[in-house]
Scaffold this active site. Structure first.
Site, PDB file in Angstrom:
ATOM      1  N   ASP A 154       0.813  -1.223   0.000  1.00  0.00           N
ATOM      2  CA  ASP A 154       0.000   0.000   0.000  1.00  0.00           C
ATOM      3  C   ASP A 154       0.843   1.269   0.000  1.00  0.00           C
ATOM      4  O   ASP A 154       0.340   2.355  -0.271  1.00  0.00           O
ATOM      5  CB  ASP A 154      -0.899   0.007   1.245  1.00  0.00           C
ATOM      6  N   GLY A 332     -16.012   3.309  -0.913  1.00  0.00           N
ATOM      7  CA  GLY A 332     -17.418   3.206  -0.487  1.00  0.00           C
ATOM      8  C   GLY A 332     -18.183   4.527  -0.486  1.00  0.00           C
ATOM      9  O   GLY A 332     -19.255   4.632  -1.081  1.00  0.00           O
ATOM     10  N   GLY A 334     -16.969   7.652  -1.600  1.00  0.00           N
ATOM     11  CA  GLY A 334     -16.737   8.408  -2.844  1.00  0.00           C
ATOM     12  C   GLY A 334     -17.564   7.886  -4.002  1.00  0.00           C
ATOM     13  O   GLY A 334     -18.061   8.659  -4.833  1.00  0.00           O
TER      14      GLY A 334
HETATM   15  P1  ADP Z   1     -13.294  -0.148   3.516  1.00  0.00           P
HETATM   16  O1  ADP Z   1     -12.304   0.945   3.817  1.00  0.00           O
HETATM   17  O2  ADP Z   1     -13.637  -0.987   4.716  1.00  0.00           O
HETATM   18  O3  ADP Z   1     -13.012  -0.945   2.258  1.00  0.00           O
HETATM   19  P2  ADP Z   1     -15.527   0.917   1.992  1.00  0.00           P
HETATM   20  O4  ADP Z   1     -14.739   1.460   0.861  1.00  0.00           O
HETATM   21  O5  ADP Z   1     -16.402  -0.265   1.754  1.00  0.00           O
HETATM   22  O6  ADP Z   1     -14.637   0.675   3.274  1.00  0.00           O
HETATM   23  O7  ADP Z   1     -16.463   2.129   2.528  1.00  0.00           O
HETATM   24  C1  ADP Z   1     -17.290   1.988   3.639  1.00  0.00           C
HETATM   25  C2  ADP Z   1     -18.026   3.316   3.865  1.00  0.00           C
HETATM   26  O8  ADP Z   1     -18.792   3.601   2.679  1.00  0.00           O
HETATM   27  C3  ADP Z   1     -19.009   3.266   5.034  1.00  0.00           C
HETATM   28  O9  ADP Z   1     -18.893   4.453   5.818  1.00  0.00           O
HETATM   29  C4  ADP Z   1     -20.344   3.230   4.337  1.00  0.00           C
HETATM   30  O10 ADP Z   1     -21.359   3.846   5.098  1.00  0.00           O
HETATM   31  C5  ADP Z   1     -20.077   4.058   3.100  1.00  0.00           C
HETATM   32  N1  ADP Z   1     -21.094   3.827   2.065  1.00  0.00           N
HETATM   33  C6  ADP Z   1     -21.283   2.739   1.318  1.00  0.00           C
HETATM   34  N2  ADP Z   1     -22.370   2.898   0.525  1.00  0.00           N
HETATM   35  C7  ADP Z   1     -22.867   4.125   0.799  1.00  0.00           C
HETATM   36  C8  ADP Z   1     -23.979   4.904   0.319  1.00  0.00           C
HETATM   37  N3  ADP Z   1     -24.804   4.432  -0.596  1.00  0.00           N
HETATM   38  N4  ADP Z   1     -24.163   6.131   0.830  1.00  0.00           N
HETATM   39  C9  ADP Z   1     -23.322   6.621   1.766  1.00  0.00           C
HETATM   40  N5  ADP Z   1     -22.261   5.955   2.251  1.00  0.00           N
HETATM   41  C10 ADP Z   1     -22.042   4.731   1.779  1.00  0.00           C
END
Ligand code: ADP
Length: 405
Positions: A154, A332, A334
């Site tokens: 990373d 997630g 973005g």
């Molecule tokens: P990680 O860093 O664990 O891989 P992700 O990239 O999956 O995390 O992002 C998780 C975040 O994305 C959480 O805060 C979740 O609430 C947010 N998230 C996912 N879908 C949505 C959505 N439709 N609207 C707002 N936030 C979202």
């Protein structure tokens, strides 16, 4: 019998895996055969696996099968399940997501005994994450000792940053020891950098900021599609407010916690990594969706701080780049939250970014108006694919070396 590569991503409480078929030629896109995860390691571990078509192949609790489930036990269990499911395929290599490559590794590397001890020497730099990646390598070596393993870092993508961007204002002997800014989320930024020409065309080599907004969150400034600055530094605590991590903090706060509040380093680490960020500020949740749905003022305050910190840090990266041509939002939040994208883009309207509200609601890909001097984009990240490609590159490098020997 066709070749496949396995990609492993061992996080703090979960392990994700994906199996990709090795294409006959480089022009054919990698296809994912199966993917899955073990969640809740250390608490209530559960195993899931899903086929390429979305069919669920496995879903069970692990606690009954394995007495004490740590990362290595969880990985061994995943391999026990996976190996018979690969019948008809040959496992050609395994790629691991490794959080820290220090200043040693600017590229993926084949794991040997000496590389493994170098990775172990980096554990003090990422004590909460590095051991999980190493556990993955060990579990693999135990079960399948002849399969080549490739470590993908990373931190590696950020090694192109100018020396000044990697320095702290500490005595030089400490930077010599490795106390410097490394940056993280590099596999995600590498994927976005590879996608930029498709979206930005001739502008892809310009001044671009990528906002990786997930549970962990950071910004990266790119010029010529290479990292020139990022908001994460020595650890993945720095920079933006995150799900449970505090982001930038006056180091005096840490001294105060230790001296005045008599907290141990383990307690401070737990506070800063696990109980701060959106969770700590809101007292409600680390999950942005829950906060957006909440009517508690503290939830709104946490979201305000999340946006404010993005905008402040973005300003500093614009200064490092000497301007801005494009902003990309990913991960997630973005990729999915039109509300956060709207708030961030509106706050930086002064930079010349004009949001297209309808395109933003439709999740892009372009979310700025056609005449906006600074463009804004939503591009999905895919760290797994970056690792799979790195494994293929490494395998073909080795084949070339063997042929020329
Ligand atoms: P990680 O860093 O664990 O891989 P992700 O990239 O999956 O995390 O992002 C998780 C975040 O994305 C959480 O805060 C979740 O609430 C947010 N998230 C996912 N879908 C949505 C959505 N439709 N609207 C707002 N936030 C979202």
């Amino acid at each position: 019998m066709s070749d496949v590569v396995l990609v492993l991503d061992a996080g703090s409480s979960s392990v994700k895996f994906g199996v990709f078929t090795v294409p006959a030629s480089r022009d054919v896109e990698l296809a994912r055969l199966v993917h899955g995860r073990i969640e809740g390691i250390g608490v209530a571990p559960r195993f899931f696996a899903v086929a390429a078509g979305g069919e669920r192949l496995a879903q069970h609790e692990l606690a009954n099968a394995v007495a004490h489930v740590d990362h290595q036990a969880a990985l061994s269990h995943a391999l026990e399940w996976l190996v018979p499911h690969l019948s008809g395929h040959r496992l050609a290599a395994v790629g691991h997501r490794i959080v820290h490559g220090g200043s040693l590794f600017a590229e993926p590397v084949r794991v040997t005994a000496s590389v493994l001890s170098q990775l172990e020497a980096l554990v003090p730099l990422a004590p909460l994450h590095q051991p999980h990646g190493i556990a993955g390598i060990r579990a693999l070596a135990e079960r399948l000792p002849d399969v080549p393993q490739i470590a993908c870092f990373d931190t590696a993508f950020h090694r192109t940053q100018p020396a000044v961007a990697q320095l702290f204002g500490l005595p030089r002997e400490l930077s010599g020891e490795g106390i410097r800014r490394y940056g993280f989320h590099g596999l995600s930024y590498q994927h976005i950098a590879s996608q930029l020409p498709m979206y930005l065309g001739a502008h892809s080599d310009g001044r671009v900021i990528v906002a990786h907004l997930g549970n962990g969150a950071s910004l990266c400034a790119l010029r010529g599609r290479r990292s020139v600055a990022s908001t994460m530094g020595f650890t993945a605590l720095d920079g933006l407010l995150m799900g449970t991590r505090c982001g930038s903090l006056d180091p005096g706060v840490v001294l105060y916690l230790i001296d005045a509040k008599r907290m141990t380093t383990a307690q401070v680490a737990e506070l800063l990594y696990e109980r701060s960020g959106l969770l700590g500020v809101s007292g409600v949740s680390s999950d942005l969706r829950v906060l957006l749905a909440s009517d508690k003022p503290a939830a709104a305050r946490a979201i305000d701080l999340f946006v404010y910190r993005i905008v402040r840090e973005l300003g500093s990266l614009v200064a490092a780049l000497g301007g801005l041509d494009a902003l990309v939002l990913t991960a997630g939040i973005g990729e999915n939250s039109a509300i956060i994208r709207r708030r961030v883009c509106n706050e930086i309207g002064w930079l010349g970014l004009r949001l297209d509200p309808a395109a933003n609601e439709a999740n892009g890909p372009r979310i700025s108006t056609a005449d906006s001097p600074v463009s804004a984009w939503v591009i999905a990240t895919n760290e797994e694919l970056v690792i799979a490609h790195s494994v293929l590159d490494e395998l073909s490098r080795q084949r070339t070396c063997m042929r020329s020997e």
